[in-house]
Design an enzyme around this catalytic site. Structure first.
Site, short mmCIF file in Angstrom:
data_model
loop_
_atom_site.label_atom_id
_atom_site.label_comp_id
_atom_site.label_asym_id
_atom_site.label_seq_id
_atom_site.Cartn_x
_atom_site.Cartn_y
_atom_site.Cartn_z
N GLN A 51 0.81 -1.22 0.00
CA GLN A 51 0.00 0.00 0.00
C GLN A 51 0.85 1.27 0.00
O GLN A 51 0.33 2.35 -0.30
CB GLN A 51 -0.95 0.02 1.21
CG GLN A 51 -2.05 -1.03 1.12
CD GLN A 51 -2.93 -1.00 2.35
OE1 GLN A 51 -2.58 -1.56 3.38
NE2 GLN A 51 -4.05 -0.33 2.26
N CYS A 93 -10.66 0.16 3.99
CA CYS A 93 -9.24 -0.03 3.69
C CYS A 93 -8.64 1.33 3.41
O CYS A 93 -9.29 2.17 2.77
CB CYS A 93 -9.12 -0.94 2.45
SG CYS A 93 -7.44 -1.16 1.84
N LEU A 94 -7.42 1.55 3.87
CA LEU A 94 -6.81 2.87 3.66
C LEU A 94 -6.59 3.17 2.17
O LEU A 94 -6.44 4.33 1.80
CB LEU A 94 -5.49 2.98 4.43
CG LEU A 94 -5.64 3.02 5.97
CD1 LEU A 94 -4.27 2.95 6.65
CD2 LEU A 94 -6.38 4.28 6.43
N HIS A 137 -7.26 -9.40 6.29
CA HIS A 137 -7.29 -8.26 5.36
C HIS A 137 -5.87 -7.89 4.91
O HIS A 137 -5.61 -7.72 3.71
CB HIS A 137 -7.97 -7.07 6.06
CG HIS A 137 -8.05 -5.83 5.23
ND1 HIS A 137 -9.24 -5.21 4.91
CD2 HIS A 137 -7.09 -5.07 4.66
CE1 HIS A 137 -8.99 -4.15 4.16
NE2 HIS A 137 -7.69 -4.03 4.00
N GLU A 138 -4.96 -7.79 5.87
CA GLU A 138 -3.60 -7.36 5.54
C GLU A 138 -2.84 -8.46 4.80
O GLU A 138 -2.08 -8.18 3.87
CB GLU A 138 -2.84 -6.93 6.80
CG GLU A 138 -3.47 -5.76 7.55
CD GLU A 138 -3.83 -4.58 6.68
OE1 GLU A 138 -3.14 -4.32 5.68
OE2 GLU A 138 -4.84 -3.91 7.00
ZN ZN Z 1 -6.43 -2.68 3.08
#
Ligand code: ZN
Length: 194
Positions: A51, A93-94, A137-138
């Protein structure tokens, strides 16, 4: 040591499978610190290296909230070695600012990873709690998988994406999770699990 720019949905490298870390070098130490700095600057729960533009197998999680002391957890070369049960998870999510939708997750997961001290550790997260869902998620980010690939309702997800100026779901990435969906449907009380 720096707050990094978070790549947003649509960036191709978010779909790339990340590479194993071979050595906890100075560069990796800086990357981990950048991940934590960025996570805290954005008030996130978890952030994965891809990310911030580094396709290596590292993510960080901190589930502390409110007045709780910071509890940064670093996962290097993680592997999910056990998973069971199913839960509905209302996630964001970022890389998808402001977009939240219902997704399918396992309820319990056990992860094996390497910590910053170079030693392996095993962590068990249960009951569909924030940590259990954040680990999944990660971990997905390291595989090029995004939370919307697990969405329970693609129409609901597309509506939320459109409202936030994000591209629609790519149907090619949608995951077939019949088992999880059936398990979640059997336990309707889980539906309100945020
Ligand atoms: Zn995420």
């Amino acid at each position: 040591m720096a707050v990094k720019k978070i790549l947003s949905y649509g960036t191709e490298s978010l779909r790339v499978k990340s590479k194993e870390v071979l050595k906890i070098s100075k560069k990796i130490q800086v990357l981990v610190q950048d991940l934590l700095d960025t996570l805290y600057a954005k008030n996130g729960v978890g952030l994965a290296a891809p990310q911030i533009g580094e396709n290596v197998r590292i993510f960080v999680i901190d589930t502390a909230s409110g007045d709780e002391p910071l509890n940064p957890r670093v996962f290097i070369n993680p592997k999910i070695i056990k998973k069971s049960g199913a839960v509905n998870s209302y996630e964001g999510c970022l890389s998808f600012p402001e977009a939240y939708t219902n997704v399918r997750r396992y309820k319990n997961v056990t992860v094996k990873a390497i910590g910053m001290n170079g030693r392996p550790f095993i962590l068990e997260a249960k009951d569909g709690d924030l940590l259990a869902r954040a680990i999944q998620h990660e971990f997905d980010h390291l595989e090029g998988i995004l939370f919307i690939d697990h969405c329970r309702n693609r129409f609901e997800a597309n509506k939320v994406l459109a409202e936030n100026g994000l591209a629609p779901i790519d149907e090619n990435y949608l995951l077939d999770e019949e088992y999880l969906e059936e398990e979640i449907a059997k336990n309707p009380e889980e539906k309100e699990n945020h």
